[in-house]
Design an enzyme around this catalytic site. Sequence first.
Site, PDB file in Angstrom:
ATOM      1  N   ASP A   8       0.884  -1.163   0.000  1.00 42.31           N
ATOM      2  CA  ASP A   8       0.000   0.000   0.000  1.00 42.31           C
ATOM      3  C   ASP A   8       0.927   1.219   0.000  1.00 42.31           C
ATOM      4  O   ASP A   8       2.108   1.103   0.332  1.00 42.31           O
ATOM      5  CB  ASP A   8      -0.895  -0.033   1.241  1.00 42.31           C
ATOM      6  CG  ASP A   8      -1.754   1.210   1.367  1.00 42.31           C
ATOM      7  OD1 ASP A   8      -2.418   1.574   0.392  1.00 42.31           O
ATOM      8  OD2 ASP A   8      -1.717   1.833   2.450  1.00 42.31           O
ATOM      9  N   ASP A  10       0.221   5.186   1.029  1.00 42.64           N
ATOM     10  CA  ASP A  10       0.176   6.081   2.184  1.00 42.64           C
ATOM     11  C   ASP A  10       0.141   5.291   3.490  1.00 42.64           C
ATOM     12  O   ASP A  10      -0.754   4.468   3.705  1.00 42.64           O
ATOM     13  CB  ASP A  10      -1.063   6.978   2.115  1.00 42.64           C
ATOM     14  CG  ASP A  10      -1.058   7.894   0.907  1.00 42.64           C
ATOM     15  OD1 ASP A  10      -0.568   9.022   1.032  1.00 42.64           O
ATOM     16  OD2 ASP A  10      -1.516   7.463  -0.172  1.00 42.64           O
TER      17      ASP A  10
END
Length: 223
Positions: A8, A10
């Site tokens: 992922d 952020d």
Amino acid sequence: MKKAVLFDLDGTLADTAADFIRIIQNICREVGHPVVSADAIRAQVSEGARAMVQLVYPELSQDNPTFLKYRQQFLDIYEQHVVVDTNLFEGMYPLLEMLETANIPWGIVTNKPRYLTEKLLSELKLDQRCAVLVCPEDVKKTKPDPEPMFLAANILNISPTDIIYVGDHPRDIDAGRHANMLTILAAYGYLPPNMKDDLKAWHADVIVQNVEQLHTEIAKQIS
């Protein structure tokens, strides 16, 4: 032995919170609203632009035309200042270098819009190193649906069962699990406040508290 690692963005690969905090707090000052705390902003980073704007204008519904105007204004500001204080989490560059040295491709599966993600990766000089990038525009269903995970695996031409997915949100872990990937919960990331007290309930295969632990776990999985 695992053959690829997906992250992922952020709160997992990149520590982007400082730029969101600066922008949101500046907006609060400009419009004369109470300044939202850094902790409150950090906790909502993974929820996207709507959540950011809702912190400034909690009285507006997210389908209100005025809210949508403010959301676009926020996105315009963020696009121009996407990497001011943003960088990878400490220890992440050596981790990526370890993967590259071992010829293990790494990539990103994110719910962040492609135009913002590509600009961020370009400014961090990671765009040519990232083997695969899957954004919301690339799929019909985003995380927690496993469709983005299957697409990334297909682009890499690697079975999902041979891939590690690292994320800091329950939707990351759900998407990875439903794609039969090995899931690692990045507990150093932007965990939802109402979900961080019982991390075992996320059903990740592994929980790491920092990037050093992540590095060790991935090294074990690819050797």
